[in-house]
Design a protein around this motif. Sequence first.
Motif, PDB file in Angstrom:
ATOM      1  N   ASP A 129       0.145  -0.964   0.076  1.00 11.72           N
ATOM      2  CA  ASP A 129       0.213  -0.422  -0.213  1.00 11.72           C
ATOM      3  C   ASP A 129       0.731   1.024   0.023  1.00 11.72           C
ATOM      4  O   ASP A 129       0.119   2.390  -0.929  1.00 11.72           O
ATOM      5  N   SER A 130       2.324   1.132   0.945  1.00 15.54           N
ATOM      6  CA  SER A 130       3.154   2.573   0.587  1.00 15.54           C
ATOM      7  C   SER A 130       3.428   2.229  -0.824  1.00 15.54           C
ATOM      8  O   SER A 130       3.481   3.685  -1.467  1.00 15.54           O
ATOM      9  N   ILE A 131       4.345   1.241  -1.344  1.00 12.74           N
ATOM     10  CA  ILE A 131       4.497   1.663  -2.695  1.00 12.74           C
ATOM     11  C   ILE A 131       3.658   2.169  -3.678  1.00 12.74           C
ATOM     12  O   ILE A 131       3.719   2.857  -4.683  1.00 12.74           O
ATOM     13  N   ALA A 132       2.250   1.649  -3.631  1.00 17.30           N
ATOM     14  CA  ALA A 132       1.223   1.632  -4.746  1.00 17.30           C
ATOM     15  C   ALA A 132       1.041   3.897  -3.862  1.00 17.30           C
ATOM     16  O   ALA A 132       0.371   4.038  -4.734  1.00 17.30           O
ATOM     17  N   GLY A 133       0.862   3.358  -2.819  1.00 24.38           N
ATOM     18  CA  GLY A 133       0.435   5.732  -2.909  1.00 24.38           C
ATOM     19  C   GLY A 133       1.137   6.115  -3.272  1.00 24.38           C
ATOM     20  O   GLY A 133       1.020   6.957  -3.594  1.00 24.38           O
ATOM     21  N   VAL A 134       2.791   5.759  -2.698  1.00 22.91           N
ATOM     22  CA  VAL A 134       3.795   7.166  -3.567  1.00 22.91           C
ATOM     23  C   VAL A 134       3.308   7.020  -5.428  1.00 22.91           C
ATOM     24  O   VAL A 134       3.433   8.081  -5.424  1.00 22.91           O
ATOM     25  N   LEU A 135       3.670   5.642  -5.988  1.00 29.01           N
ATOM     26  CA  LEU A 135       3.080   5.466  -7.208  1.00 29.01           C
ATOM     27  C   LEU A 135       1.868   6.573  -7.728  1.00 29.01           C
ATOM     28  O   LEU A 135       1.424   7.434  -8.554  1.00 29.01           O
ATOM     29  N   ASP A 136       1.064   6.522  -7.257  1.00 29.47           N
ATOM     30  CA  ASP A 136      -0.507   6.861  -7.330  1.00 29.47           C
ATOM     31  C   ASP A 136      -0.559   8.223  -7.066  1.00 29.47           C
ATOM     32  O   ASP A 136      -1.257   8.952  -7.526  1.00 29.47           O
ATOM     33  N   SER A 137       0.161   8.632  -6.191  1.00 28.93           N
ATOM     34  CA  SER A 137       0.344   9.974  -5.712  1.00 28.93           C
ATOM     35  C   SER A 137       0.718  10.819  -7.337  1.00 28.93           C
ATOM     36  O   SER A 137       1.037  12.187  -6.831  1.00 28.93           O
ATOM     37  N   THR A 138       2.022  10.266  -8.071  1.00 34.12           N
ATOM     38  CA  THR A 138       3.112  10.611  -8.380  1.00 34.12           C
ATOM     39  C   THR A 138       2.864  10.935 -10.259  1.00 34.12           C
ATOM     40  O   THR A 138       2.426   9.309 -10.436  1.00 34.12           O
ATOM     41  N   THR A 139       2.477  12.172 -10.149  1.00 31.61           N
ATOM     42  CA  THR A 139       1.773  12.031 -11.829  1.00 31.61           C
ATOM     43  C   THR A 139       2.559  12.567 -13.270  1.00 31.61           C
ATOM     44  O   THR A 139       3.801  13.052 -12.455  1.00 31.61           O
ATOM     45  N   LEU A 140       2.926  12.295 -13.955  1.00 27.99           N
ATOM     46  CA  LEU A 140       3.633  12.568 -14.832  1.00 27.99           C
ATOM     47  C   LEU A 140       4.103  14.090 -15.458  1.00 27.99           C
ATOM     48  O   LEU A 140       5.348  14.701 -14.662  1.00 27.99           O
ATOM     49  N   ALA A 141       3.630  15.054 -15.094  1.00 32.27           N
ATOM     50  CA  ALA A 141       3.660  16.520 -13.863  1.00 32.27           C
ATOM     51  C   ALA A 141       4.927  16.301 -13.363  1.00 32.27           C
ATOM     52  O   ALA A 141       5.692  17.502 -13.485  1.00 32.27           O
ATOM     53  N   ASP A 142       4.519  15.671 -12.506  1.00 28.97           N
ATOM     54  CA  ASP A 142       5.288  15.533 -11.145  1.00 28.97           C
ATOM     55  C   ASP A 142       6.631  15.587 -11.399  1.00 28.97           C
ATOM     56  O   ASP A 142       7.355  15.513 -11.316  1.00 28.97           O
ATOM     57  N   LEU A 143       6.446  14.661 -12.208  1.00 30.26           N
ATOM     58  CA  LEU A 143       8.009  14.370 -13.021  1.00 30.26           C
ATOM     59  C   LEU A 143       8.624  14.931 -13.950  1.00 30.26           C
ATOM     60  O   LEU A 143       9.940  14.814 -13.664  1.00 30.26           O
ATOM     61  N   ILE A 144       7.945  15.708 -14.396  1.00 24.70           N
ATOM     62  CA  ILE A 144       8.505  16.260 -14.867  1.00 24.70           C
ATOM     63  C   ILE A 144       8.966  17.286 -14.249  1.00 24.70           C
ATOM     64  O   ILE A 144      10.222  18.278 -15.260  1.00 24.70           O
ATOM     65  N   ALA A 145       8.464  17.760 -13.914  1.00 22.38           N
ATOM     66  CA  ALA A 145       8.671  19.289 -12.812  1.00 22.38           C
ATOM     67  C   ALA A 145      10.290  19.022 -12.148  1.00 22.38           C
ATOM     68  O   ALA A 145      10.320  19.956 -11.976  1.00 22.38           O
ATOM     69  N   PHE A 146       9.995  17.833 -11.672  1.00 23.05           N
ATOM     70  CA  PHE A 146      10.933  17.166 -10.844  1.00 23.05           C
ATOM     71  C   PHE A 146      12.178  17.193 -11.453  1.00 23.05           C
ATOM     72  O   PHE A 146      13.896  18.062 -11.427  1.00 23.05           O
ATOM     73  N   ASN A 147      12.793  16.712 -13.112  1.00 24.59           N
ATOM     74  CA  ASN A 147      13.454  16.350 -13.471  1.00 24.59           C
ATOM     75  C   ASN A 147      14.233  17.668 -14.263  1.00 24.59           C
ATOM     76  O   ASN A 147      15.214  17.818 -14.645  1.00 24.59           O
ATOM     77  N   GLY A 148      12.933  18.368 -14.749  1.00 29.96           N
ATOM     78  CA  GLY A 148      13.327  19.981 -14.876  1.00 29.96           C
ATOM     79  C   GLY A 148      13.737  21.051 -14.129  1.00 29.96           C
ATOM     80  O   GLY A 148      14.663  22.010 -14.632  1.00 29.96           O
ATOM     81  N   ASP A 149      14.400  20.431 -12.652  1.00 26.87           N
ATOM     82  CA  ASP A 149      14.718  21.301 -11.484  1.00 26.87           C
ATOM     83  C   ASP A 149      16.197  21.678 -11.489  1.00 26.87           C
ATOM     84  O   ASP A 149      16.698  20.300 -10.866  1.00 26.87           O
ATOM     85  N   LYS A 150      16.413  22.301 -12.200  1.00 31.92           N
ATOM     86  CA  LYS A 150      18.377  22.147 -12.655  1.00 31.92           C
ATOM     87  C   LYS A 150      18.741  22.897 -11.248  1.00 31.92           C
ATOM     88  O   LYS A 150      19.903  22.703 -11.025  1.00 31.92           O
ATOM     89  N   GLU A 151      18.073  22.970 -10.365  1.00 40.55           N
ATOM     90  CA  GLU A 151      18.373  23.330  -8.465  1.00 40.55           C
ATOM     91  C   GLU A 151      19.028  22.099  -8.141  1.00 40.55           C
ATOM     92  O   GLU A 151      20.189  21.987  -7.259  1.00 40.55           O
ATOM     93  N   LEU A 152      18.782  21.526  -8.621  1.00 40.01           N
ATOM     94  CA  LEU A 152      19.279  19.773  -7.707  1.00 40.01           C
ATOM     95  C   LEU A 152      21.007  19.733  -8.172  1.00 40.01           C
ATOM     96  O   LEU A 152      21.336  18.779  -7.877  1.00 40.01           O
ATOM     97  N   ASP A 153      20.565  19.519  -9.529  1.00 40.21           N
ATOM     98  CA  ASP A 153      22.207  19.564  -9.704  1.00 40.21           C
ATOM     99  C   ASP A 153      23.191  19.940  -9.359  1.00 40.21           C
ATOM    100  O   ASP A 153      24.554  19.788  -9.929  1.00 40.21           O
ATOM    101  N   SER A 154      22.700  21.160  -9.014  1.00 38.17           N
ATOM    102  CA  SER A 154      23.616  22.408  -8.660  1.00 38.17           C
ATOM    103  C   SER A 154      23.979  22.925  -7.043  1.00 38.17           C
ATOM    104  O   SER A 154      24.291  23.804  -6.840  1.00 38.17           O
ATOM    105  N   TYR A 155      24.051  21.794  -6.112  1.00 34.47           N
ATOM    106  CA  TYR A 155      24.481  22.492  -4.610  1.00 34.47           C
ATOM    107  C   TYR A 155      25.970  22.662  -4.545  1.00 34.47           C
ATOM    108  O   TYR A 155      26.868  21.656  -5.043  1.00 34.47           O
ATOM    109  N   MET A 156      26.060  23.509  -3.961  1.00 34.57           N
ATOM    110  CA  MET A 156      27.437  23.523  -3.650  1.00 34.57           C
ATOM    111  C   MET A 156      27.581  23.344  -1.961  1.00 34.57           C
ATOM    112  O   MET A 156      26.747  24.531  -1.251  1.00 34.57           O
TER     113      MET A 156
END
Length: 139
Positions: free
Chosen positions: A109-136
Amino acid sequence: MKISTKGRYGLTIMMELAGKHGEGPTSLKSIAERNQLSEHYLEQLIAPLRNAGLVKSIRGAYGGYIISKEPEEITSGDIIRILEGPISPVDFTEEDDPAKRDLWLRIRDSIAGVLDSTTLADLIAFNGDKELDSYMFYI
């Protein structure tokens, strides 16, 4: 449950199509080249996604695939279930110890909850967040 390449590459296809949503069809060849994947393998994965109604194929010289819904309406759970089958960390029976069965059900149920609450829009927004790659970090 271990997500196979079917699920991972299926998410890649869908993220690529969602990222191009509204821009017209995208070819599997271009997705394969951008992600260094086998076009032949992607062709095998797109069929169940099309049959499930998540993507539409566009024929012609400038054809390819588009997602059939808004990126906010398609969850990673939808994609994983189509390509991988039911989400379950282990196979268990009614004869299993109730405590262990309860644990497996809570994990499922926990795995299903994460998968079912994560949309393609969420994944695209996260993937496009360039600040995640630039921590200093400074010490």
